[in-house]
Design an enzyme around this catalytic site. Structure first.
Site, PDB file in Angstrom:
ATOM      1  N   TYR A 152       0.198  -2.242  14.144  1.00  0.00           N
ATOM      2  CA  TYR A 152      -0.727  -1.557  13.236  1.00  0.00           C
ATOM      3  C   TYR A 152      -1.717  -0.693  14.008  1.00  0.00           C
ATOM      4  O   TYR A 152      -2.395  -1.177  14.921  1.00  0.00           O
ATOM      5  CB  TYR A 152      -1.477  -2.600  12.408  1.00  0.00           C
ATOM      6  CG  TYR A 152      -2.417  -2.029  11.383  1.00  0.00           C
ATOM      7  CD1 TYR A 152      -1.931  -1.470  10.211  1.00  0.00           C
ATOM      8  CD2 TYR A 152      -3.793  -2.051  11.591  1.00  0.00           C
ATOM      9  CE1 TYR A 152      -2.790  -0.952   9.256  1.00  0.00           C
ATOM     10  CE2 TYR A 152      -4.661  -1.529  10.644  1.00  0.00           C
ATOM     11  CZ  TYR A 152      -4.149  -0.979   9.483  1.00  0.00           C
ATOM     12  OH  TYR A 152      -5.003  -0.456   8.549  1.00  0.00           O
ATOM     13  N   ARG A 179      -4.505   1.332  12.918  1.00  0.00           N
ATOM     14  CA  ARG A 179      -5.898   1.558  12.514  1.00  0.00           C
ATOM     15  C   ARG A 179      -6.770   0.365  12.904  1.00  0.00           C
ATOM     16  O   ARG A 179      -7.383  -0.291  12.066  1.00  0.00           O
ATOM     17  CB  ARG A 179      -5.988   1.823  11.013  1.00  0.00           C
ATOM     18  CG  ARG A 179      -5.286   3.106  10.577  1.00  0.00           C
ATOM     19  CD  ARG A 179      -5.238   3.225   9.073  1.00  0.00           C
ATOM     20  NE  ARG A 179      -4.500   4.396   8.641  1.00  0.00           N
ATOM     21  CZ  ARG A 179      -5.046   5.560   8.288  1.00  0.00           C
ATOM     22  NH1 ARG A 179      -6.354   5.696   8.303  1.00  0.00           N
ATOM     23  NH2 ARG A 179      -4.292   6.571   7.918  1.00  0.00           N
ATOM     24  N   ASP A 213      -2.442  -2.816   3.629  1.00  0.00           N
ATOM     25  CA  ASP A 213      -2.912  -2.841   5.012  1.00  0.00           C
ATOM     26  C   ASP A 213      -3.986  -3.909   5.187  1.00  0.00           C
ATOM     27  O   ASP A 213      -4.826  -4.140   4.298  1.00  0.00           O
ATOM     28  CB  ASP A 213      -3.478  -1.479   5.414  1.00  0.00           C
ATOM     29  CG  ASP A 213      -2.382  -0.464   5.693  1.00  0.00           C
ATOM     30  OD1 ASP A 213      -1.203  -0.843   5.710  1.00  0.00           O
ATOM     31  OD2 ASP A 213      -2.720   0.723   5.888  1.00  0.00           O
ATOM     32  N   GLU A 228       0.813  -1.214   0.000  1.00  0.00           N
ATOM     33  CA  GLU A 228       0.000   0.000   0.000  1.00  0.00           C
ATOM     34  C   GLU A 228       0.847   1.265   0.000  1.00  0.00           C
ATOM     35  O   GLU A 228       0.413   2.314  -0.448  1.00  0.00           O
ATOM     36  CB  GLU A 228      -0.934  -0.001   1.216  1.00  0.00           C
ATOM     37  CG  GLU A 228      -1.938   1.123   1.246  1.00  0.00           C
ATOM     38  CD  GLU A 228      -3.035   0.905   2.270  1.00  0.00           C
ATOM     39  OE1 GLU A 228      -3.532   1.900   2.806  1.00  0.00           O
ATOM     40  OE2 GLU A 228      -3.393  -0.266   2.530  1.00  0.00           O
ATOM     41  N   LYS A 229       2.071   1.150   0.497  1.00  0.00           N
ATOM     42  CA  LYS A 229       2.926   2.332   0.605  1.00  0.00           C
ATOM     43  C   LYS A 229       4.384   1.911   0.533  1.00  0.00           C
ATOM     44  O   LYS A 229       4.715   0.732   0.798  1.00  0.00           O
ATOM     45  CB  LYS A 229       2.628   3.094   1.897  1.00  0.00           C
ATOM     46  CG  LYS A 229       2.638   2.226   3.145  1.00  0.00           C
ATOM     47  CD  LYS A 229       2.232   3.011   4.370  1.00  0.00           C
ATOM     48  CE  LYS A 229       0.748   3.220   4.449  1.00  0.00           C
ATOM     49  NZ  LYS A 229       0.001   1.994   4.829  1.00  0.00           N
ATOM     50  N   ASP A 269      -6.967  -4.565   6.082  1.00  0.00           N
ATOM     51  CA  ASP A 269      -8.344  -4.130   6.316  1.00  0.00           C
ATOM     52  C   ASP A 269      -9.058  -4.005   4.975  1.00  0.00           C
ATOM     53  O   ASP A 269      -8.457  -4.236   3.919  1.00  0.00           O
ATOM     54  CB  ASP A 269      -8.392  -2.810   7.094  1.00  0.00           C
ATOM     55  CG  ASP A 269      -7.604  -1.699   6.417  1.00  0.00           C
ATOM     56  OD1 ASP A 269      -7.314  -1.806   5.212  1.00  0.00           O
ATOM     57  OD2 ASP A 269      -7.268  -0.711   7.103  1.00  0.00           O
TER      58      ASP A 269
END
Length: 784
Positions: free
Chosen positions: A330, A332, A113, A7-8, A115
């Site tokens: 993590y 979130r 991530d 994701e990043k 999710d």
């Protein structure tokens, strides 16, 4: 080629060494038959409304609602191709890199991530590239080496997380549909235009704003009640002690207040300088368990309460501790528990905390002994409570250094460390003693506690009640009497009054929200719901509330950016236009400001995630609802205007009236004109038909009266009206019985309900808001 899609960039950098990808390229790292690349959050986004209808660049309300082409043709279920994705200009270069890699990949490992948002980011890119090969999922909750190695050794199959993708699509599309259509419709129907004139509306944002506005309304309409108490001190066993008066039930009102000073004065006369006695002494052993670990929401609430930190700042710091420092897991997450298997790692985590945070070293050594003791148990290690992620805890990364952190990062890291260490230090135990005294026929009470084992509270010595470990309570709310060192007392001991005086007190209005208490209200939104069935649904959700831990801070930030909120210290204050906007919605489309509707959408997204509801069903029902609501708003266009940032709205009739000043909805209430129904002050407001007087007790009291040159007048008798159901009332007026199958959706069952405004009975589908059918009952209903 096996491609890992992150994701990043920071994720790719951490994973690359473990899969042999050591050669750095443009937007990619490669090795022997493997590659790891990265998005930068969302590289693509849903197309703007004008993609579906070019004429919508002017926000023409007659062209709304805008929905994908398949919906216009009533082709349900909706196919994914009806939605158009556009590449963001700022990230177009990296998008091209990823698409090229996907076209050459034979296997993809989704490493975004863990999710539903991360799932959407990866799978949207795979869809746009036309990838059809093998897919597996890397599920990571921490980015330290040990966690990465463990996750790489147990990749999840594609089907395991595919429902998360559909749930994420549903969330994104619902946000787009509700936000775009309702913002355009409300702005064109009721906005004044110009800078700041856009009436932003969102599926979560608007109900949250309504919470703040209604709290402000309650504060402004609060009527202070003066009441009286006794401040008394007694000599008991040679110790001067303050005691709390417990007035007799005969002299208090329904709220338990003494509102007649004479009653308090009489009690004072009976007590002052008199000799009383101890009538009861009760000592009980009690304990407080160590608090649960931090979810993101709990971390944000406590940081707001203790340090006044903004929710978005806490998220940014937590993300930095996770990505940059590799110091915490993590962030979130909405979970406060750990898998039972992680108890085996506790000693390693505690050793690392002792090294990186020397101030906790001694406590960590005690905790390590407890963690290694056979049979150790703590409620936090509970597999049944684990959601997509576990709670935020320190990592085992040996390279964590406090000196490399900013002051705020070190502060948040310390909070996370202390919560984790607290799990292993045992319960806080104490003996609580409650003493009752009678003097001159009046009763008094005091209490105190003697700590028998400090337990986990040794970690919070500066806080009287260790509110740092007790979410929802601040130290200044501590009961004064509990900190008293009581002498040894027995029944019959003398209690000699040393002083007794009457004190005047006043009730206080509710407090304004802070960012922390607003997040708490969003999480416990069931308290704002009257319907018992819906309240129960909210309580039974996997994660109750509106929004998520990961989105709460961005929702609050958007309210600031859109001039709906202002900050006064820690307090959140709605702007004038925010107050007008919510008052408008309460009149013309109350469901948009109702947390029930937003929560039901979240519930349906969870159903999609669990495979209990198809995405196409959710979208189709949403489209029908939007068409009904847009039609209702269009019919009321121009009947009211909401101002720009100044918040000065007027009704259409007032704007057109010549030579008369327009009354404003936020004019002060008139205390000389009480509501005939509840006695609260009436307030001059404006609506679709001009000025009127409304009760300041709204929405509990909905009484209104016409205005006559600035004075309220009695209403003329009117025939009974059905209440607020504008859309449905125009569409259907059949009669039906409770218990019948719903004739509209043919899935639900009709149940009896009543309109709050006038208690008129009707029957409605129990699948609301998916199905919005309602009808008058064939026979009178008794609805409880």
């Amino acid at each position: 080629m096996k491609l890992y899609l992150c994701e990043k960039p920071s994720q790719a950098k951490d994973i690359a060494p473990h899969i042999g990808a050591r050669i750095r390229g443009d937007g990619v790292m490669t090795g022997d038959g493997v590659a790891v690349t990265w998005a930068i959050g969302h590289l693509v986004e849903l197309a703007k409304p004008e993609h579906y209808n070019a004429a919508l660049t002017s926000w023409d309300i007659n062209l709304l609602p805008v929905v994908p082409e398949a919906w216009h043709l009533e082709l349900l279920p909706v196919v994914p191709e009806a939605w158009h994705l556009e590449v963001k200009a700022a990230t177009k270069t990296q998008y091209k890199v990823i698409v090229a890699l996907l076209k050459n990949a034979t296997e993809v490992v989704i490493a975004t991530d863990a999710d539903r948002e991360g799932e959407v980011i990866a799978r949207e890119l795979m869809q746009l590239a036309g990838y059809r090969g093998k897919v597996s999922r890397l599920w990571l909750s921490a980015m330290d080496e040990a966690s990465i190695k463990k996750a790489l050794g147990r990749l999840l199959p594609d089907a395991k997380t595919l429902p998360l993708y559909f749930s994420g699509l549903g969330r994104a599309r619902a946000d787009w549909l509700a936000g775009m259509n309702m913002t355009m419709a409300l702005t064109k129907a009721f906005g004044q235009g110009g800078k700041g004139g856009v009436l932003h509306c969102g599926r979560v944002q608007t109900p949250v704003l309504a919470l703040i506005v209604r709290r402000e309304r309650a504060i402004r309409n609060f009527v202070t009640v003066t009441h009286y108490g006794l401040k008394a001190r007694f000599l008991m066993q040679g110790v001067d002690l303050p005691l709390t008066w417990e007035p007799d039930a005969a002299i208090v009102d329904q709220a338990g207040l003494v509102i007649q000073r004479e009653s308090a004065e009489k009690a004072r006369t009976r007590v002052e300088k008199k000799r009383g006695s101890v009538t009861e002494v009760e000592t009980t052993p009690e304990q407080e368990l160590a608090p649960l670990l931090y979810s993101l929401g709990e971390l944000q609430k406590e940081a707001s309460r203790r340090f006044g930190m903004k929710a978005q700042a806490v998220l940014t710091i937590a993300q930095s501790l996770y990505e940059t420092h590799k110091a915490t897991t993590y962030p979130r997450t909405d979970c406060q528990y750990l898998p039972s298997s992680m108890l085996a790692e506790a000693g390693l985590v505690l050793n690392q905390v002792a090294t990186s945070n020397p101030g906790l070293s001694a406590h960590c050594q005690t905790a390590i002994i407890a963690a290694n003791t056979q049979g150790f148990k703590n409620r936090v290690f509970n597999d049944k409570q684990i959601t997509a992620h576990h709670a935020i805890i320190p990592t085992m990364n040996p390279n964590v250094k406090l000196s490399a952190m900013s002051a705020d990062e070190a502060r948040i890291y310390d909070m996370v460390c202390r919560r984790y260490v607290a799990l292993f230090l045992g319960a806080h135990r104490f003996d609580k003693t409650v003493v009752h005294v009678e003097c001159g026929g009046e009763k008094f009470r005091t209490s105190g506690k003697a700590v028998t084992s400090p337990g986990w509270k040794v970690l919070y010595p500066a806080s009287k009640d260790s509110s740092a470990g007790k979410p929802g309570k601040s130290s200044d709310e501590d009961h004064e009497s509990e900190s008293i060192n009581l002498p040894v007392l027995s029944v019959g001991n003398d209690a000699i009054n040393l002083s007794c005086e009457v004190v005047t007190k006043a009730t206080k209005p509710p407090k304004r929200y802070t960012e922390g208490t607003l997040i708490e209200a969003m999480e416990s939104i069931d308290k704002e719901i009257d319907d018992p069935r819906m309240k129960q649904i909210m309580k039974n959700k996997e994660k109750a509330g509106i929004g998520t831990d990961a989105t709460h801070s961005s929702i609050i930030e958007n309210l600031f950016k859109r001039d709906y909120l202002q900050a006064q210290g820690k307090e959140l204050v709605p702007s004038g236009r925010a107050i007008e906007f919510i008052e408008l919605l309460e009149k013309i489309a109350p469901e948009l400001a109702d947390p029930v509707l937003t929560a039901q959408w979240e519930e349906q997204l969870t159903q999609i995630e669990h495979g209990e509801l198809r995405l196409e069903q959710f979208e189709g029902n949403l489209a029908k609802w939007l068409k009904q609501l847009t039609s209702s708003i269009r019919d009321q266009k121009g009947s009211f205007t909401v101002g720009g940032s100044a918040g000065q709205g007027r009704s259409a009739s007032q704007v057109k009236a010549s030579g008369k000043a327009a009354a404003k909805p936020n004019d002060a209430a008139n205390n000389d004109r009480p509501c005939p129904k509840c006695s609260k002050p009436l307030k001059l407001r404006t609506g679709a038909r001009g000025a009127f007087w409304g009760c300041t007790g709204y929405p509990e009291c909905k009484h209104t009266q016409p205005d006559n040159e600035g004075k309220p007048v009695q209403k003329s008798p009117e025939p009974e009206k059905p209440g607020h159901a504008s859309v449905q009332e125009k569409v259907v007026k059949p009669k039906a019985k409770a218990g019948q199958k719903c004739p509209n959706c043919e899935k639900g069952e009709l149940i009896g309900r009543v309109f709050k405004e006038n208690n008129k009975a009707y029957v409605g589908c129990n699948q609301f808001p998916v199905c919005r059918f309602f009808a008058w009952p064939e026979t009178s209903l008794s609805v409880k």
